[in-house]
Design an enzyme around this catalytic site. Structure first.
Site, PDB file in Angstrom:
ATOM      1  N   ASN A   1      -3.743   9.345   3.890  1.00  0.00           N
ATOM      2  CA  ASN A   1      -2.555   8.534   4.185  1.00  0.00           C
ATOM      3  C   ASN A   1      -2.397   8.192   5.663  1.00  0.00           C
ATOM      4  O   ASN A   1      -1.494   7.439   6.029  1.00  0.00           O
ATOM      5  CB  ASN A   1      -1.288   9.253   3.707  1.00  0.00           C
ATOM      6  CG  ASN A   1      -1.081   9.131   2.205  1.00  0.00           C
ATOM      7  OD1 ASN A   1      -1.538   8.173   1.588  1.00  0.00           O
ATOM      8  ND2 ASN A   1      -0.402  10.101   1.613  1.00  0.00           N
TER       9      ASN A   1
ATOM     10  N   HIS B   1       0.528   4.205  -2.781  1.00  0.00           N
ATOM     11  CA  HIS B   1       0.241   5.579  -2.381  1.00  0.00           C
ATOM     12  C   HIS B   1       1.390   6.511  -2.754  1.00  0.00           C
ATOM     13  O   HIS B   1       1.159   7.688  -3.049  1.00  0.00           O
ATOM     14  CB  HIS B   1      -0.026   5.648  -0.876  1.00  0.00           C
ATOM     15  CG  HIS B   1      -1.411   5.246  -0.491  1.00  0.00           C
ATOM     16  ND1 HIS B   1      -2.227   5.993   0.322  1.00  0.00           N
ATOM     17  CD2 HIS B   1      -2.136   4.139  -0.820  1.00  0.00           C
ATOM     18  CE1 HIS B   1      -3.397   5.385   0.478  1.00  0.00           C
ATOM     19  NE2 HIS B   1      -3.363   4.247  -0.197  1.00  0.00           N
TER      20      HIS B   1
ATOM     21  N   ARG C   1       0.829  -1.208   0.000  1.00  0.00           N
ATOM     22  CA  ARG C   1       0.000   0.000   0.000  1.00  0.00           C
ATOM     23  C   ARG C   1       0.866   1.263   0.000  1.00  0.00           C
ATOM     24  O   ARG C   1       0.533   2.255  -0.648  1.00  0.00           O
ATOM     25  CB  ARG C   1      -0.924  -0.032   1.222  1.00  0.00           C
ATOM     26  CG  ARG C   1      -2.036   1.000   1.178  1.00  0.00           C
ATOM     27  CD  ARG C   1      -3.174   0.617   2.110  1.00  0.00           C
ATOM     28  NE  ARG C   1      -4.183   1.678   2.127  1.00  0.00           N
ATOM     29  CZ  ARG C   1      -4.437   2.442   3.193  1.00  0.00           C
ATOM     30  NH1 ARG C   1      -3.781   2.265   4.320  1.00  0.00           N
ATOM     31  NH2 ARG C   1      -5.360   3.374   3.136  1.00  0.00           N
TER      32      ARG C   1
ATOM     33  N   HIS D   1      -5.759  -6.182  -2.694  1.00  0.00           N
ATOM     34  CA  HIS D   1      -6.688  -6.258  -1.575  1.00  0.00           C
ATOM     35  C   HIS D   1      -6.924  -7.698  -1.132  1.00  0.00           C
ATOM     36  O   HIS D   1      -7.727  -7.941  -0.235  1.00  0.00           O
ATOM     37  CB  HIS D   1      -8.020  -5.598  -1.941  1.00  0.00           C
ATOM     38  CG  HIS D   1      -7.949  -4.107  -1.998  1.00  0.00           C
ATOM     39  ND1 HIS D   1      -8.980  -3.315  -2.497  1.00  0.00           N
ATOM     40  CD2 HIS D   1      -6.970  -3.237  -1.638  1.00  0.00           C
ATOM     41  CE1 HIS D   1      -8.626  -2.039  -2.426  1.00  0.00           C
ATOM     42  NE2 HIS D   1      -7.411  -1.966  -1.918  1.00  0.00           N
TER      43      HIS D   1
END
Length: 330
Positions: free
Chosen positions: A96, A68, A64, A198
């Site tokens: 975040n 990001h 992740r 995911h």
């Protein structure tokens, strides 16, 4: 004549940048550190493995963090920068704040391991370490291993404001997802493949509570949700739940990087609207069905997608440097 030639050169450059804004892969290459730090991938892999053995959260947290980072000003480790007195950094943007600390810690510990080798000290960027660590956690959790393109520099800017509108939200529909990914040079196929990350990790209840309590006036519960799954989510996330409570995004194999994500979507068990829409929208449904049947094909496309993700907004020359401390500018 010389002025005319210069004008042509400038116009040609502008045209190239307009037509090929994501053509940064030429500056990245495998074995980029072959001469400066030849064992860097082994050093990083060993550090990541140690962290992985300490906590499984290392896997989703690192993946992740990479995503990001790349979607905001490119893959330049700007998301790792800590806020200072006169600057609020990317990591403190509301989108975040849920990034798990174990992702940051993975990169910082891998950087320390690399810099502990005298010949490698201050030779390897934090951005490249994050890219390698992402590959390693995917492989450690049962996913594919792949060659990582290297040669990124670390970014010189990190602001909370730059995050706004750059990251997908759990309520997004297919058009919104495609638009955001296209802005980063990624296709719908890339988006579906990368969404499968995911299959590992967890989410706080607030990110999907609208689907189980107040979806619409006629349907408090999202009708695309599997009824048994919705009941389980309501049990795990009561209305007055502690904000720190989180649930696995994959209820079946939450610690394994596999194609279960797509099988879950077929059963109405995608946790976010932005997940389940990949199955409910006719434009993406065939891809979901294909990868639910064929794990090998999914892994092949995923490797291509995450490689393309790693090329987004790469910094070179005066636009970046190699940070001594991943969390602070030099």
């Amino acid at each position: 004549m010389a002025g005319q030639f210069n004008l042509i050169v400038v116009l040609s450059l502008c045209l190239s940048l307009c037509l090929f804004p994501y053509a940064t892969s030429a500056i990245l290459k495998r074995n980029y550190y072959a001469k400066t730090c030849p064992n860097v991938e082994t050093i990083v892999r060993n550090a990541v493995k140690t962290k992985f053995q300490q906590t499984i959260v290392t896997v989703p947290a690192t993946i992740r963090l990479f995503f990001h980072d790349c979607f905001v000003q490119g893959c330049d480790a700007s998301v790792i920068i800590a806020s200072s007195g006169n600057n609020t950094a990317e990591k403190d943007n509301p989108d975040n704040l849920s990034l798990a600390g174990d992702g940051f810690d993975t990169v910082i510990k891998a950087k320390a391991a690399v810099d502990a080798v005298a010949s490698c000290k201050n030779k390897v960027s934090c951005a490249d370490i994050l890219a390698m660590a992402t590959r390693d956690v995917i492989a450690l959790s049962g996913g594919p291993s792949y060659a990582v393109e290297l040669g990124r520099l670390d970014g010189l800017i990190s602001t909370a404001a730059s995050v706004n509108g750059k990251l997908p939200q759990p309520t997004f529909n297919l058009d919104q997802l495609n638009s955001l990914f296209a802005a980063n040079g990624l296709s719908q196929t890339d988006m579906i493949a990368l969404s499968a990350a995911h299959t590992v990790g967890f989410s706080h209840c607030s990110k999907f509570s609208n689907r189980i309590y107040n979806f619409s006036g006629q349907n408090p519960v999202d009708p695309t949700l599997n009824k048994s799954y919705a009941t389980q989510l309501q049990s795990d996330c009561p209305k007055d739940v502690d904000p720190s409570i989180a649930v696995n995004m994959d209820p079946n194999t939450p610690q394994k990087f596999d194609n279960m994500f797509f099988k879950n979507l077929q059963q109405g068990m995608g946790l976010f609207t932005s997940d389940e829409v990949l199955f409910t929208d006719a434009r993406s449904k065939p891809t979901v069905n294909k990868w639910a049947r064929n794990a090998t094909d999914f892994q092949r496309v995923f490797v291509n997608a995450i490689t393309r993700l790693g090329r987004v907004g790469v910094k070179t020359g005066n636009n970046g440097n190699i940070r001594r401390d991943c969390a602070a500018f030099n």
